[in-house]
Design a protein around this motif. Structure first.
Motif, PDB file in Angstrom:
ATOM      1  N   ARG A 156       1.974   1.957  -3.480  1.00  0.00           N
ATOM      2  CA  ARG A 156       0.872   2.419  -4.332  1.00  0.00           C
ATOM      3  C   ARG A 156       0.473   3.859  -4.021  1.00  0.00           C
ATOM      4  N   ARG A 157       0.767   4.287  -2.793  1.00  0.00           N
ATOM      5  CA  ARG A 157       0.395   5.666  -2.439  1.00  0.00           C
ATOM      6  C   ARG A 157       1.329   6.697  -3.069  1.00  0.00           C
ATOM      7  N   PRO A 211       0.813  -1.222   0.000  1.00  0.00           N
ATOM      8  CA  PRO A 211       0.000   0.000   0.000  1.00  0.00           C
ATOM      9  C   PRO A 211       0.850   1.277   0.000  1.00  0.00           C
ATOM     10  N   ALA A 231      -4.811   7.679   2.984  1.00  0.00           N
ATOM     11  CA  ALA A 231      -3.581   8.279   3.537  1.00  0.00           C
ATOM     12  C   ALA A 231      -3.777   8.761   4.972  1.00  0.00           C
TER      13      ALA A 231
END
Lengths: 302, 222
Positions: free
Chosen positions: B78-79, B75, B107
């Protein structure tokens, strides 16, 4: 802490939003769980009532010690002390000849007319030793009886051993039957709900993929599903309990003409708090577990 | 910024999607990945996004070894990436604003900040008047602009787009490319997979050409 609360709020809000957008699938899952819990509620209702009835009978289990008319006060006191000190005896009551006659009249109204013709009260005074309910009652009865037979002032000692044994067996059967029924119902619930939730997850598979692709952690994706599972479980348990109680009342109003013993045996008491809580716990556990099983694979990262 | 070395990807039944792929994309660059259908464009982007793991080779993105990244840290990777897909991949039950704000929710930003920045991002793609509209009520071009706003709202270092104009008419395609150019001008590295050669010619940017899973030309900056 505030971040945690914020996450929790999001889970709840997203679960509610998902319910609104997929009412059909969610209603199906809740209705399925509710109907199985309703069936379980009915089974538990009967188990509860049978248990209560059996326990009531068991509380009445006693040893009757009939005294000779000639028994002295001293002998009587001795018998009372002996009974009170016996293991397994919860309390001792003395029944005078007059009380015994009253009981006879109340119990056998049609034969009550015979009493004056006898000219005297033929019924003996007696002690009633009530036994502590439970599996040890039969043994206690035997022990009390053998310790009193032949004691001065005692004419006869009686108790229904067969009845005691049957009562114990019935109670054991009721408990085992309840446990078996609960286990069977639970297995069906788990299978049915896992299928329904898998359907819900399949419907949201694309959405889950998108969430993961934009950087959501699996925990963030799973959170709303788990909240939804808890809510479905609670709602289904509430519906199941309410329907069980409504069915019981309906049965009571329909079964007015049925023998009282039959009605009492299956429906005189509402579902016990313990079993109500059990249904709620099963609903929540199954709802959550099924959601977890279904969403875990869908939200797994490569 | 992005580097692959000897990347290969094979699927069951003997299909090889990529073999020995070496590419390099510098920070702030705008590159196309092109080639005919089945050349491996989408597979390459899926590997960059860690939707799949390569069978051979290494992929590095901004200091991250993508293939060796533990699952729990995917994750985070991917952020730092913004992603745009041909089929938009919007969440159907969420409004345009909610779709964009979701990335900020991920987020961990406060809800008010999420809404403010999502609104700004939608304004950036000219959709501030459609913020409460559900995706199904938006046109294809509008959906793609929402997807772009979602990809950009967290100010990612890299924007990956897989056939972003594949479902759009030519005028809208030009509009989307204009948005990408603006984004790139602000410093975001942009990688666009497309088979539209006319568009690549018009944009005059480097094109990494793939054929049958191999890089034919343009793998590294000249």
């Amino acid at each position: 802490m505030s971040a945690l609360l914020s996450r929790l709020r999001y889970f709840v809000a997203d679960a509610a939003d998902e319910w609104r957008s997929n009412p059909g699938v969610n209603a199906l899952a809740t209705a399925t769980l509710a109907s199985v819990l309703f069936a379980a509620g009915l089974v538990l209702l009967v188990v509860d009532n049978v248990r209560v009835r059996l326990e009531t009978w068991q509380r009445d289990v006693r040893v009757e010690v009939y005294l000779e008319d000639s028994a002295t006060d001293e002998a009587r006191d001795g018998i009372r002390r002996r009974l009170s000190a016996s293991p397994g005896v919860s309390r001792v009551a003395f029944v005078t000849k007059e009380e015994a006659l009253d009981r006879f009249r109340r119990s056998f109204g049609s034969l009550a007319d015979l009493v004056p013709e006898l000219g005297e009260n033929p019924l003996p005074q007696s002690f009633e030793a009530f036994l502590v309910p439970g599996a040890g009652a039969a043994a206690a009865a035997r022990s009390v009886a053998s310790s009193l037979r032949g004691v001065p002032g005692v004419e006869d000692v009686r108790f229904d051993l067969e009845w005691l044994d049957r009562l114990d067996a019935s109670l054991r059967l009721a408990r085992a039957g309840g446990a078996a029924a609960a286990l069977a119902v639970l297995s069906v619930v788990v299978l049915v709900i896992a299928g329904v939730v898998r359907l819900a997850v399949h419907a949201r598979r694309e959405e889950i993929d998108v969430m993961l692709l934009v950087g959501a952690s699996p925990a963030l994706v799973r959170g709303p599903f788990l909240v939804s599972g808890v809510a479905q479980g609670l709602a289904a348990a509430t519906i199941g309990i309410v329907l069980s109680e409504a069915s019981r009342r309906l049965f009571l109003s329909w079964a007015k003409a049925a023998p009282r013993a039959v009605v009492d045996l299956v429906a005189s008491q509402p579902l016990s708090l313990r079993h109500g809580l059990l249904l709620a716990a099963v609903g929540v556990s199954v709802g959550t577990a099924a959601a977890w099983v279904a969403v875990r694979r869908a939200s797994r990262l490569p | 910024m992005i580097e692959t070395q000897g990347v290969a990807k094979r699927y069951p039944h003997g299909v090889t999607a990529l073999r020995g792929v070496d590419i390099e994309v510098s920070k702030g660059e705008f590159v196309f990945v092109t080639g005919p259908s089945g050349a491996g464009k989408t597979t390459l982007l899926r590997l960059l996004l860690r939707q799949e793991l390569p069978d051979e080779g290494h992929i590095r993105i901004g200091g991250w070894d993508v293939g060796a990244l533990p699952r729990s840290r995917v994750p985070e990777l991917r952020r730092i990436l913004g992603v745009v897909f041909q089929d938009f991949k919007l969440i159907r039950r969420k409004s345009a604003l909610e779709n964009v704000a979701y990335v900020l929710n991920v987020a961990g930003l406060p809800p008010a900040e999420q809404r403010r920045r999502a609104y700004e991002a939608l304004r950036g793609v000219g959709l501030q008047h459609r913020l409460s509209t559900l995706p199904d009520a938006l046109s294809g071009g509008e959906q793609q602009r929402v997807a772009i706003a979602r990809a950009l709202v967290s100010e990612p270092e890299i924007l990956l787009a897989d056939e972003p104009t594949g479902n759009l008419d030519p005028d809208l395609s030009v509009e989307i490319m204009r948005l990408f150019r603006e984004i790139n001008a602000r410093g975001t590295t942009v990688v666009v997979a497309t088979h539209d050669r006319d568009m690549i010619r018009r944009m005059q940017r480097r094109a990494i050409v793939l054929e049958r899973g191999r890089v034919v030309t343009g793998g590294r900056p000249s």
